[in-house]
Design a protein around this motif. Sequence first.
Motif, short mmCIF file in Angstrom:
data_model
loop_
_atom_site.label_atom_id
_atom_site.label_comp_id
_atom_site.label_asym_id
_atom_site.label_seq_id
_atom_site.Cartn_x
_atom_site.Cartn_y
_atom_site.Cartn_z
N ASP A 86 0.83 -1.21 0.00
CA ASP A 86 0.00 0.00 0.00
C ASP A 86 0.86 1.25 0.00
OD1 ASP A 86 -2.52 -1.26 0.09
OD2 ASP A 86 -2.40 -1.50 2.26
N THR A 87 0.38 2.28 -0.69
CA THR A 87 0.99 3.60 -0.64
C THR A 87 0.02 4.55 0.03
OG1 THR A 87 2.29 3.20 -2.64
CG2 THR A 87 1.96 5.48 -2.00
N PHE A 88 0.53 5.30 1.00
CA PHE A 88 -0.31 6.20 1.80
C PHE A 88 -0.09 7.63 1.32
CE2 PHE A 88 0.13 2.38 4.14
CZ PHE A 88 -0.97 2.26 4.97
N TYR A 89 -1.10 8.18 0.67
CA TYR A 89 -1.01 9.54 0.13
C TYR A 89 -1.54 10.53 1.15
CZ TYR A 89 0.29 7.74 -4.41
OH TYR A 89 0.97 7.13 -5.43
N GLY A 90 -0.78 11.60 1.33
CA GLY A 90 -1.09 12.58 2.37
C GLY A 90 0.00 12.59 3.43
N LEU A 91 0.81 11.53 3.46
CA LEU A 91 1.98 11.44 4.32
C LEU A 91 3.22 11.29 3.43
CD1 LEU A 91 0.72 8.85 6.96
CD2 LEU A 91 0.75 11.34 7.20
N THR A 92 4.39 11.56 4.00
CA THR A 92 5.64 11.24 3.32
C THR A 92 6.51 10.41 4.27
OG1 THR A 92 6.73 13.28 4.05
CG2 THR A 92 5.58 13.34 1.92
N CYS A 93 7.35 9.57 3.68
CA CYS A 93 8.23 8.74 4.51
C CYS A 93 9.36 8.21 3.65
CB CYS A 93 7.45 7.58 5.13
SG CYS A 93 6.93 6.32 3.93
N THR A 94 10.33 7.58 4.30
CA THR A 94 11.36 6.83 3.60
C THR A 94 11.24 5.36 4.02
OG1 THR A 94 13.01 7.21 5.34
CG2 THR A 94 12.93 8.79 3.52
N ARG A 131 10.87 -0.60 9.03
CA ARG A 131 11.58 -0.07 7.87
C ARG A 131 11.15 1.34 7.49
NH1 ARG A 131 11.18 -5.42 4.01
NH2 ARG A 131 12.96 -6.51 4.91
N VAL A 132 9.95 1.72 7.86
CA VAL A 132 9.44 3.02 7.48
C VAL A 132 9.96 4.07 8.45
CG1 VAL A 132 7.36 4.39 7.04
CG2 VAL A 132 7.38 1.95 6.50
N GLN A 133 10.65 5.05 7.91
CA GLN A 133 11.33 6.07 8.71
C GLN A 133 10.89 7.46 8.27
OE1 GLN A 133 13.87 5.07 11.19
NE2 GLN A 133 12.79 3.15 10.76
N ARG A 188 -0.34 16.60 -7.77
CA ARG A 188 -1.23 16.94 -6.64
C ARG A 188 -0.61 16.57 -5.29
NH1 ARG A 188 -6.30 18.44 -6.01
NH2 ARG A 188 -6.70 18.24 -8.25
N TYR A 189 0.07 15.43 -5.24
CA TYR A 189 0.70 15.00 -4.00
C TYR A 189 2.22 15.06 -4.13
CZ TYR A 189 -3.67 12.83 -2.41
OH TYR A 189 -4.95 12.59 -2.01
N PRO A 190 2.92 15.37 -3.02
CA PRO A 190 4.37 15.15 -3.04
C PRO A 190 4.63 13.65 -3.09
CG PRO A 190 3.61 15.69 -0.83
CD PRO A 190 2.43 15.89 -1.74
N THR A 191 5.84 13.28 -3.50
CA THR A 191 6.18 11.86 -3.55
C THR A 191 5.98 11.24 -2.17
OG1 THR A 191 7.79 12.24 -5.29
CG2 THR A 191 8.00 10.19 -4.06
N PRO A 192 5.09 10.26 -2.02
CA PRO A 192 4.75 9.78 -0.68
C PRO A 192 5.83 8.93 -0.02
CG PRO A 192 3.52 8.57 -2.34
CD PRO A 192 4.24 9.66 -3.05
N TRP A 193 6.67 8.25 -0.82
CA TRP A 193 7.74 7.46 -0.22
C TRP A 193 8.90 7.33 -1.19
CZ3 TRP A 193 9.53 2.90 -2.40
CH2 TRP A 193 8.70 2.29 -3.35
N ARG A 194 10.05 7.03 -0.62
CA ARG A 194 11.24 6.75 -1.41
C ARG A 194 12.13 5.84 -0.59
NH1 ARG A 194 15.63 9.61 0.43
NH2 ARG A 194 15.17 11.32 1.87
N PHE A 195 13.01 5.12 -1.27
CA PHE A 195 13.97 4.29 -0.57
C PHE A 195 15.08 5.16 0.01
CE2 PHE A 195 12.43 0.89 -3.54
CZ PHE A 195 11.93 0.05 -2.57
N ALA A 196 15.54 4.81 1.19
CA ALA A 196 16.67 5.50 1.82
C ALA A 196 17.47 4.46 2.58
CB ALA A 196 16.19 6.61 2.76
N LEU A 249 18.61 -1.95 -10.20
CA LEU A 249 18.39 -0.66 -9.53
C LEU A 249 19.54 -0.38 -8.56
CD1 LEU A 249 14.70 -1.28 -8.41
CD2 LEU A 249 15.42 -0.08 -10.47
N SER A 250 19.84 0.88 -8.38
CA SER A 250 20.75 1.33 -7.33
C SER A 250 19.95 2.16 -6.36
CB SER A 250 21.90 2.14 -7.93
OG SER A 250 22.68 1.35 -8.81
N LEU A 251 19.95 1.76 -5.08
CA LEU A 251 19.15 2.45 -4.08
C LEU A 251 20.07 3.29 -3.18
CD1 LEU A 251 16.81 -0.47 -2.98
CD2 LEU A 251 16.53 1.12 -4.88
#
Length: 257
Positions: free
Chosen positions: A124-132, A141-143, A206-214, A255-257
């Motif tokens: 799932d992707t949660f739109y309205g929040l941001t996280c890594t 894992r979600v930070q 409309r939304y900022p990127t809700p998540w990315r790998f870090a 991929l390179s993360l």
Amino acid sequence: LHSYFALARPTGTTALIARAQERAVRLALAGTPHAELPVVSVAADPCTGGRGGPWDYVHIRPGTVRRRDLAALCPYRNKVWAVRTTGAELRRMMNHTARIFTQLSPDTPDQPINDPAYPGFEFDTFYGLTCTIDPTRPSDRVQDMRWNGSPLRDDAPFVLATNQFRAAGGGGGHPVAAENILLRNVALVREAVEETLNTEGYDPARYPTPWRFASPVPIRACLYTSPDACRYLGDELSGAICEGETQSGFARVRLSL
């Protein structure tokens, strides 16, 4: 709009579904005591390859969106629900869904990015929040979870726009307690998407990127996806390389993360 990279980055397909659910819930809550609460909308891509094969992806091409496109995007007759939740519960749900990823190691360059034990539609992707998301961690894992730019507070109240399948615990989650259900059967998700497209179109910004790998260290991994995905690598996955196909027909993308 496509779901080729659904297990490597947020997609426009989930953004559209999430926006449609959020819009339907906000309209339904107007004039109620919950109307001023922030709404987080959660969505998953229904087709992400895996056991469905290398052609089990959504791809809506430029131009007129047809009903068959909506049927591919929303293949089930799920209805939009609204539930009352908190920052702590959102944190738990986000960490639960991040189990889809393999625990990655810097010493294993050919490791798959997702754990095949879990179907991709459970992510799932949660739109309205941001996280890594740090895939090197075994859990939690979600930070850096944030709402409106500020750290997510455990006691912060939210409305979660979701669908009946997820609200009932589908996808390995926990069912929502009856007292936290604010709205049932607001609309079919597919109808909410159609209404959103007819009313405001599709706006990927409309939304900022809700998540990315870090990751704390450089990590290399492989995404297995449709061969059609390779034509979009330069636009959507910077630095990714398509390395041919597997015997089962999947494109192997490094991929390179």
